[in-house]
Enzyme design. Structure first.
Site, short mmCIF file in Angstrom:
data_model
loop_
_atom_site.label_atom_id
_atom_site.label_comp_id
_atom_site.label_asym_id
_atom_site.label_seq_id
_atom_site.Cartn_x
_atom_site.Cartn_y
_atom_site.Cartn_z
N HIS A 250 12.82 -98.74 40.64
CA HIS A 250 14.18 -98.20 40.62
C HIS A 250 14.18 -96.84 39.92
CE1 HIS A 250 16.01 -101.94 42.03
NE2 HIS A 250 17.17 -101.33 42.04
N HIS A 297 13.72 -104.26 33.00
CA HIS A 297 12.57 -103.45 32.63
C HIS A 297 12.58 -103.12 31.15
CE1 HIS A 297 10.89 -102.64 36.60
NE2 HIS A 297 12.11 -102.50 37.05
#
Length: 483
Positions: A250, A297
């Site tokens: 991303h 993350h």
């Protein structure tokens, strides 16, 4: 402390899940599990335990069959995920009674999900499941709204556990940020760019996106690091929780798209430099920070994803003229396009025993191949011609109600064509591919566990979608008042 030791400590510190959890608390995200030291929140995480993509286990890995929401279920084995271990330090754990969630496997067995379930070992050595809903932690005097994670886990179908949001503005802002890296965004953004703004820029941005995402997905499978541990991290999103974590694709997409747009349009379109650079920075920061907010993350994943993309862009952007010219004019370009993208897909499928990113990789490559093929056809037919040098720089057309309506109608009708293409191709392709390689198509989930089915299936379906973005839809527009 030596320089090497300092770098190693910084590396481990940026990977620490507690920084993610602390950022979430600052933003008003509170999980339904205890954040006491024993539950993995206030004390030092026991890094000697086995990591399982966002969960911590004191015992052996749970094995079983799981089914994804989107029909991409796989048989999990001990080889499905790699593990990483880190250094030492343990703290006493506290037993916490919680409610666990159960899921049903494709074989009809009921089991606790291991992917995002969080199983700790208490002081007596017994397994204690955490992460379930604790009524007092959600229904107490604390303000805020209780919500469920965004979308189910793409592998297990696990919907996750409730959590409390105290700042809804940040919740919606970072939800927008994370959607800028999802399929629903891509299937509207790229067509909008092609049909309403600049096809020249659009096809080159797609080239950059394909290479950045391909390298990012392959690197994930090579590194094989798990998602941040939960607890202490709250899983605001569950969809990608079974995929590997390093680097954040991303963050890579959120860096590649705005900065390649800025690189390709500045000087071609008339707009001030500070505005273009500022918008690119805002886009990138929003996407990168959203991945930490979502609990998907660590800080290290995002930082590495950003830097990795900068390195890739430094190589790819200067070569776009040559690659684009080859795709458009070389006689055998279609054959080269198909073979290169298919070969890259075959290579990526050999990097790991199985990964949920495998289908995404084939999907990205198929989309890129389809768009490249369509660009070659368009060049031969004179469809969507590029403006000549005498027309540059292109003025930014003032927005009006009529122009906005025209752009909206183009986008809506074009996306309907793409969705219809995807639906028809999915139905036809899975049956055809299964028949060709001798696999039963009665159970689609089981059939797609076979690389010989999954790679051509994704490649053909999304190759057709990509082809229609640049060829079929503009061709339809050229025969109507939408041109």
């Amino acid at each position: 402390m030596t320089k090497r030791s300092w770098i190693r400590e910084l590396w481990l510190d940026l990977q620490d899940s507690h920084h993610v959890a602390h950022f979430q608390e600052m933003c008003g995200v509170h999980g339904s599990f205890s954040r006491s030291p024993g539950a993995g929140g206030g004390g030092e995480l026991d890094r000697t335990r086995t990591h399982n993509n966002g969960s911590i286990s004191g015992g052996s890995e749970t094995k079983g069959s799981v089914v994804s929401e989107g029909g991409e279920g796989q048989k999990l084995t001990s080889q499905t995920r790699r593990r990483i271990g880190a250094s030492t330090t343990t703290s006493s754990t506290t037993t916490t009674t919680t409610t666990t969630t159960t899921t049903t496997s494709s074989e009809g067995e009921t089991e606790n999900p291991s992917t995002n379930g969080t199983v700790l070992t208490n002081a007596t050595g017994e397994g204690v499941a955490t992460g379930g809903v604790k009524p007092h932690s959600l229904a107490g005097n604390s303000p805020g709204s209780t919500v469920k994670p965004l979308r189910k886990n793409s592998l297990t179908g696990d919907a996750g556990h409730e959590f409390r949001i105290e700042n809804r503005l940040l919740y919606y802002l970072f939800t927008l940020g994370t959607e800028l890296g999802n399929e629903s965004f891509y299937i509207t953004f790229f067509p909008f760019l092609m049909w309403n703004l600049d096809a020249f820029v659009g096809r080159r941005v797609v080239m950059v996106w394909v290479w950045v995402m391909y390298l990012g997905q392959c690197t994930k499978d090579l590194v094989g690091w798990p998602r941040p541990a939960s607890p202490p991290v709250v899983k605001v999103e569950m969809f990608y929780n079974s995929e590997y974590s390093m680097p954040s694709t991303h963050a890579m997409s959120g860096t590649a798209l705005p900065f390649s747009l800025f690189f390709l349009t500045y000087g071609r379109w008339e707009y001030p430099f500070p505005i273009g650079l500022g918008l690119a920075l805002i886009w990138t920061v929003l996407v990168c920070v959203s991945r930490i907010y979502m609990g998907m993350h660590s800080i290290l994943d995002v930082v590495v994803g950003f830097l990795y993309t900068v390195l890739i862009l430094l190589v790819i952007l200067p070569s776009l003229d040559a690659v684009d010219g080859f795709y458009l004019t070389y006689r055998y370009a279609p054959l080269v396009i198909v073979l290169v993208h298919l070969g890259l897909g075959l290579f990526s499928f050999t990097l790991d025993t199985w990964s949920t990113s495998r289908g995404d990789t084939a999907q990205i490559l198929g989309t890129g191949a389809g768009m490249a093929l369509a660009s070659h056809v368009n060049h031969l037919l004179g469809l969507l011609p590029d403006p000549g040098p005498e027309q540059l720089p292109l003025p930014v057309t003032p927005l009006s109600a009529g122009l906005l309506a025209l752009m909206g109608v183009r986008l809506a009708l074009g996306v309907l064509v793409l969705l219809a293409t995807r639906a028809v191709m999915k139905k036809v392709t899975i049956t055809l591919v299964c028949r060709l390689i001798g696999v039963s198509s009665a159970d689609v989930r089981a059939a797609r566990q076979n690389m010989g089915v999954e790679l051509p299936y994704r490649y053909i379906v999304y190759g057709a979608v990509g082809f229609n973005v640049i060829f079929l839809v503009p061709l339809l527009f050229s025969h109507t008042w939408l041109s």
